[in-house]
Every structure is written in C-alpha cells, then in structure tokens.
Scaffold this active site. Structure first.
Site, mmCIF file in Angstrom:
data_model
loop_
_atom_site.group_PDB
_atom_site.id
_atom_site.type_symbol
_atom_site.label_atom_id
_atom_site.label_comp_id
_atom_site.label_asym_id
_atom_site.label_seq_id
_atom_site.Cartn_x
_atom_site.Cartn_y
_atom_site.Cartn_z
ATOM 1 N N ASP A 184 132.104 4.757 -29.546
ATOM 2 C CA ASP A 184 132.102 3.384 -28.508
ATOM 3 C C ASP A 184 130.895 2.893 -28.521
ATOM 4 O O ASP A 184 130.308 2.628 -27.436
ATOM 5 C CB ASP A 184 132.541 4.133 -27.257
ATOM 6 C CG ASP A 184 134.037 4.520 -26.956
ATOM 7 O OD1 ASP A 184 134.637 4.399 -27.919
ATOM 8 O OD2 ASP A 184 134.192 5.508 -26.260
ATOM 9 N N ARG A 215 139.045 0.928 -29.276
ATOM 10 C CA ARG A 215 139.750 1.524 -28.165
ATOM 11 C C ARG A 215 139.639 1.137 -27.081
ATOM 12 O O ARG A 215 138.574 0.526 -26.600
ATOM 13 C CB ARG A 215 139.958 2.871 -28.136
ATOM 14 C CG ARG A 215 138.462 3.537 -27.730
ATOM 15 C CD ARG A 215 138.511 5.173 -27.670
ATOM 16 N NE ARG A 215 137.279 5.648 -27.326
ATOM 17 C CZ ARG A 215 136.969 7.081 -26.793
ATOM 18 N NH1 ARG A 215 138.169 7.681 -26.795
ATOM 19 N NH2 ARG A 215 136.005 7.293 -26.595
ATOM 20 N N GLN A 231 126.101 7.944 -29.379
ATOM 21 C CA GLN A 231 127.265 7.416 -28.239
ATOM 22 C C GLN A 231 126.716 6.502 -27.308
ATOM 23 O O GLN A 231 125.608 6.431 -26.939
ATOM 24 C CB GLN A 231 127.845 8.689 -27.601
ATOM 25 C CG GLN A 231 128.912 8.324 -26.464
ATOM 26 C CD GLN A 231 129.627 9.328 -25.862
ATOM 27 O OE1 GLN A 231 129.203 10.676 -26.393
ATOM 28 N NE2 GLN A 231 130.403 9.132 -24.982
ATOM 29 N N ASP A 232 127.200 5.190 -27.205
ATOM 30 C CA ASP A 232 127.007 4.150 -26.434
ATOM 31 C C ASP A 232 125.808 3.495 -26.675
ATOM 32 O O ASP A 232 124.726 3.547 -25.747
ATOM 33 C CB ASP A 232 127.063 4.741 -24.728
ATOM 34 C CG ASP A 232 128.485 5.085 -24.436
ATOM 35 O OD1 ASP A 232 129.471 4.847 -25.266
ATOM 36 O OD2 ASP A 232 128.514 5.473 -23.196
ATOM 37 N N TRP A 281 138.867 0.593 -23.406
ATOM 38 C CA TRP A 281 138.313 1.238 -22.340
ATOM 39 C C TRP A 281 138.965 1.060 -21.043
ATOM 40 O O TRP A 281 139.077 1.544 -20.170
ATOM 41 C CB TRP A 281 136.785 0.893 -22.327
ATOM 42 C CG TRP A 281 136.019 1.708 -21.401
ATOM 43 C CD1 TRP A 281 136.182 2.939 -20.845
ATOM 44 C CD2 TRP A 281 134.775 1.028 -20.825
ATOM 45 N NE1 TRP A 281 134.997 3.241 -19.958
ATOM 46 C CE2 TRP A 281 134.267 2.045 -20.092
ATOM 47 C CE3 TRP A 281 134.024 0.181 -21.018
ATOM 48 C CZ2 TRP A 281 133.001 2.139 -19.151
ATOM 49 C CZ3 TRP A 281 132.773 -0.055 -20.314
ATOM 50 C CH2 TRP A 281 132.341 0.650 -19.397
ATOM 51 N N GLN A 306 126.397 10.128 -23.528
ATOM 52 C CA GLN A 306 125.971 8.766 -23.454
ATOM 53 C C GLN A 306 124.792 8.505 -23.302
ATOM 54 O O GLN A 306 123.915 9.186 -22.613
ATOM 55 C CB GLN A 306 126.565 8.117 -21.978
ATOM 56 C CG GLN A 306 128.063 7.880 -22.029
ATOM 57 C CD GLN A 306 128.716 9.106 -21.570
ATOM 58 O OE1 GLN A 306 128.091 10.337 -21.218
ATOM 59 N NE2 GLN A 306 130.005 9.081 -21.173
ATOM 60 N N THR A 310 125.050 6.543 -17.246
ATOM 61 C CA THR A 310 124.984 5.727 -18.447
ATOM 62 C C THR A 310 124.100 4.366 -18.424
ATOM 63 O O THR A 310 123.517 4.024 -19.244
ATOM 64 C CB THR A 310 126.348 5.360 -18.857
ATOM 65 O OG1 THR A 310 127.445 6.452 -19.138
ATOM 66 C CG2 THR A 310 126.517 4.682 -20.158
#
Length: 569
Positions: free
Chosen positions: A408, A484, A386-387, A486, A364, A334
């Site tokens: 996220d 949320r 994502q990410d 992490w 990611q 990531t």
C-alpha cells in the site's frame, strides 16, 4: 315632565349611537388587522412553500435527503429567490457549524486521559477537524461567482473536508473506551452526513448545471448515467502539456533562493528555513537545500503557503526519518509518522529524496505526507516500505519521480496524478516465509461525490533488482497487484503505462472479502508489458472507454490549466 323625559331620551339615543359607531369602528379596525394578519400569514406560507420546494429540489441530489431537508428547512438564509449556489452555501454553513461543535468536543476529550495512544488519536482528530473547517470556509468562497472552475475548486476542498471528518472518526475509533468518546463519534456521523449532502449538491451543480429539477445523487464510473449527463462520457483528451503550466518558470535552473540550507553552512535545519518563510505569502518562498543527508522530521504548517524545496538531485539531497507505527516510548500514528508532512497549499519540491528508513519489516512508516492543495513534485525520490507516500487529500501532481515501497505504498484520498514516474516494489525480509502480497496502491475515497483518485500516466510499474531476483526464485510467493480498495469508493487508474511481470494476472486484489467490489472503480487503458495482459483480470476491474480518457487528464482531473503560478519577485 314629558319634555324632560324627551330630552333624556334624546341624550340616551345620542350616547347609544356614539357607542354603536365606536363599536363599529373598533370592529372594522380589528377586522382590518385580522385580515392583514391573515394575508401576511398566507403570504408567508406561500413564501415558505416556495423555499421548501427549492430545498426539496436541491436535496434530491443528496445521499441523505431526509437530513438534508430537515436541516436546510431551519436555515434563514434560503428564500424563494435563493440560487443553487446560495442553497449549497447554506448547506456548507450547517457542515461548518457541526464540525466546529465536533472540534470543541474533541478539545474536551483531550483532558480526559493521559494515555499516550489516546492523546495521539485526539491530537490527530483536532488537526483533521481544523483542516476540515479551513476548507469548508474556502469552499463557500469558491461559490461566490458562477464559474465552472471555481465549482471544481469547491468540490476539491469539500472532498478534503469530508476526508478529514472521516479520519477524525477513524482515529477516535481506536480509543473509544468512554461514553464521551462515543458521544463525539455519534456527533461526527451527523457531521459527515451534512458535509456529504453539501458535496453531493456541488457534484450535481458541476454535472447538471443550475437546473435543480434534473439534479440526481452522485454516481461513479461504474454506474449508468442519463444522456443529459456528460460527466463520465464524451471527454476528449487534451494533448497540451498542462504540467508546464503547473511549474511555469519555477522549473528553471536560474531561481534565486530566499534561504539556503547546507550541512556546513550557517543554517543547517530545514525546519528552521520553513519557519522563516512568511505566512500566507502570494509569492514563492524558495528553500535551496544543498547536497547531504538531513536526518530531520519536517512540518510545513497551513500558513506557510507557496513554499518550494529545491535540492541538488535525487540521492544527493536526502531528507530522512525513521518514525513508524507502533513506536516507543511515544506512540506514533500513520499520519504522524511522516518524515516530511505538507499541510500548506501551493507546496513544490524538485531534485530531492524523501525517505523513511524504518525498515522493510516495520509497519506504517510514511516518507512523505501531502495535505496541501495544488502541490507538485518533480524529479523527486520517495522511498520507504509500508505506506511510503501518503497522498492524504486535495490536488497533487508528481512528474518524473521514483517511488519505492512494499505494501500500500501509495495511498490516501487525494486527487493525484503521476506522470512519467518509476514505481518500484521492494521485497520484505519475511515475505519468503509468509508469502505476503504487495499491492502498490490503496486509495481511500469514502463518498461517490468526492473528486479524488489516483491516476498513473506513462509510468513504469516494476520491482527493484532485489525484488525481481526473489520473484524469479519464488514466483508463487512474490505477488504484486496494482491496488486494493482501502475504502468503499476507491478509485485508481493506470493509463499508457508499462506493467512488469511482477503484476499478477488478476491485476487487483480485494481488501477484505467482497468489501467495496461493487462500488470501487479500477480502470486500465492501453497499458503494455507482461503484466498488462487482460485475460486474467478480476471481473470487478474495468477498461476505461476511450471517450472517457480525458476525464483523467491533468487538465480535467486536477484542473492543471488553472493552477496559479506564484512568482519569486
């Protein structure tokens, strides 16, 4: 005969007296020495006891007090006259030494396997520990003068140092197949505790001042603080626009670039332009990137401080890449997947799009990762799935930006403020089949003393046109949340922002069961729109008290009134 005997006796008596006198002298001298030695030992014991008392007072602020006391008691830098700053500095040295030892262990690990996943994990770990040592060193420098703002600088830097140590351990966890890796991870546990202790003392110094008698361990906004602690209360918002101070003259249109990158010019590579910037420059190095799509992965290394990217506008100047996790043939982490990765302090960008085009069903895939202190972005688009945006560490500011993603997509452990930004949720192609949820944020604070969190002010949280169309067709499947947790002490605030109908009534979603629900802080203040209704909110979220709103201002949260303005002269 009798005369001779008398003389002999007299002689013997003289010798005896001389011997007695000599013995008395020796005894006297020895007694003086013993007395002096005793007095010295007694005096040293008194000094040691006094230094020990100071250590005990300082360590009452820590989360690992036994390790704090035992490690600091071995330091030769602490005396009865040591100031709180000097004691904290000694704790930072212990943290630095431990990090250096872990770095050497990680270097040795690099030679133990040629497995690609293993190599990538160790490489990231070395980057993290190098950054940790760099910011521990800066933190010690920030304590040389008794200045409240310097203390906050040191807190920001030590928060980053601890983040990097934690992330090194997380990287190794996935390749922990040998005793050498296990040993390195055990060493890292101690190192993170030492760093946490130093950071906790900094938090106490920032919160309570120099009177160590009243120091306490760090708490969060969820905790009750004593009346002497004004850290979480009585903070009045400042109406001044400190974002102007952050940008200064650099927000103007009349800047003369140091170098120009264009699709049809002599310099076509953004990375080459970055490489041409001077190291450790106090002046701003401006790279003008003309309109065009640049398929390039760009890295701004630590020594390229005060670099600025200026484009021709969102969607006109586009930097794009497509690395994602996993990736073949060479695995990508990531951290390593970013299209643009900033590891230098003082980075700025405006009028540019940062994009990762890996696609909606990739894992990611980071468009922009930021690890530079005092980094600012104005009128930029950050696009991915994502990410999308990895706000990994340190202090960051985003104004008038557009950020798009799926899951996220704003995450990390920086202290970041988003002002007047458009945050858009994108759909995933498989979402209609599997019903995946879309949390906007995943903040990663691991320690209550960290000065990190995500703050959104005057933003719009909504969905793209495609997402909103799908939401109206399948309202039970398309669910979005503000965030949320992490990590254990996740902190995210939404203030004075529009929350669209895509935000579920609960507002926030758990990560895994009850994890972090008692330690996180998720706050809202005077938001509006269909997604801002409070009646259905989860019990573990909060409404920010009005007296605390100023804590999350540009001035207080990222010290926006103190950012140095680099010139282009």
């Amino acid at each position: 005969m009798s005369r001779r005997r008398g003389k002999r006796m007299a002689k013997i008596n003289k010798i005896t007296m001389a011997t007695i006198l000599l013995l008395i002298t020796v005894i006297f001298v020895l007694s003086l020495g013993l007395s002096a030695n005793f007095r010295g030992t007694y005096h040293r014991n008194l000094l040691q006891k006094s230094a020990s008392d100071k250590i005990n007072l300082a360590c009452q602020a820590s989360q690992y007090p036994e390790l704090c006391r035992s490690s600091l008691s071995q330091s030769t830098l602490i005396t009865p006259n040591s100031s709180p700053e000097e004691i904290i500095s000694a704790a930072m040295i212990l943290s630095y030494d431990g990090t250096q030892k872990s770095y050497l262990q990680a270097e040795n690990l690099a030679h133990l396997s040629s497995n690609a996943n293993y190599t990538a994990a160790v490489r990231d770990c070395l980057d993290f520990l190098d950054g940790s040592m760099r910011y521990i060193g800066k933190s010690r420098g920030g304590l040389k003068s008794i200045d409240q703002n310097k203390v906050k600088d040191s807190k920001a830097w030590m928060s980053a140092a601890l983040t990097y140590q934690y992330d090194c351990s997380s990287a190794l966890k996935y390749v922990n197949t040998t005793k050498e890796v296990g040993s390195a991870m055990e060493q890292l546990v101690t190192v993170t505790w030492l760093t946490s202790n130093a950071l906790s003392m900094l938090d106490a110094l920032d919160t309570y001042g120099e009177n160590m008698v009243i120091w306490k361990p760090p708490t969060t906004e969820r905790s009750t603080r004593s009346s002497i602690d004004g850290h979480w209360g009585n903070s009045i918002p400042n109406s001044k626009d400190y974002s102007k101070n952050i940008w200064g003259v650099l927000a103007g249109e009349d800047m003369v670039p140091n170098v120009t990158v264009s699709k049809d010019g002599s310099l076509t590579s953004i990375q080459q332009a970055v490489d041409s910037a001077p190291d450790d420059s106090e002046k701003r190095f401006v790279i003008y990137i003309k309109g065009g799509v640049y398929e390039e992965n760009v890295r701004i290394p630590p020594k390229k401080v005060n670099v600025m990217f200026v484009g021709d506008g969102i969607d006109t100047t586009v930097i794009t890449g497509s690395m994602s996790v996993p990736s073949l043939p060479a695995p990508v982490t990531t951290y390593g997947s970013a299209t643009v990765a900033v590891n230098a302090d003082g980075f700025m960008a405006r009028d540019i799009t940062f994009q990762n085009s890996a696609g909606p069903d990739s894992h990611q895939a980071v468009a922009l990762r930021v690890d530079g202190d005092l980094s600012a972005f104005h009128n930029c688009a950050i696009l991915g799935h994502q990410d999308t945006l990895y706000t990994h560490s340190l202090r960051q500011f985003y104004k008038n930006c557009r950020i798009e993603g799926t899951i996220d997509f704003i995450f990390g452990n920086s202290a970041a403020i988003f002002e007047n930004c458009l945050i858009l949720v994108r759909p995933r192609q498989l979402q209609a089949k599997k019903g995946w949820s879309n949390p906007v944020t995943a903040q990663g604070r691991t320690d209550p003393a960290m000065s990190t969190g995500l703050v959104f002010q005057n933003c719009i949280i909504n969905g793209t046109e495609e997402y909103m169309r799908d939401l109206h067709e399948n309202p039970k499947i398309y669910k979005a949340y503000l965030g949320r947790p992490w990590k254990m002490y996740s902190r995210t605030i939404f203030m004075n922002s529009f929350l669209g109908e895509l935000i579920s009534p609960e507002g926030w979603m758990p990560w895994n069961g009850n994890f972090a629900l008692d330690t996180l802080y998720y706050g809202e203040y005077q938001n509006y729109g269909p997604g801002a209704k409070l009646s259905g909110r989860v019990s573990w979220s909060n409404q920010v008290p009005e007296k605390n709103v100023g804590i999350y201002s540009v001035q207080s949260f990222i010290q926006g009134d103190e950012w140095p303005t680099a010139t282009t002269d």
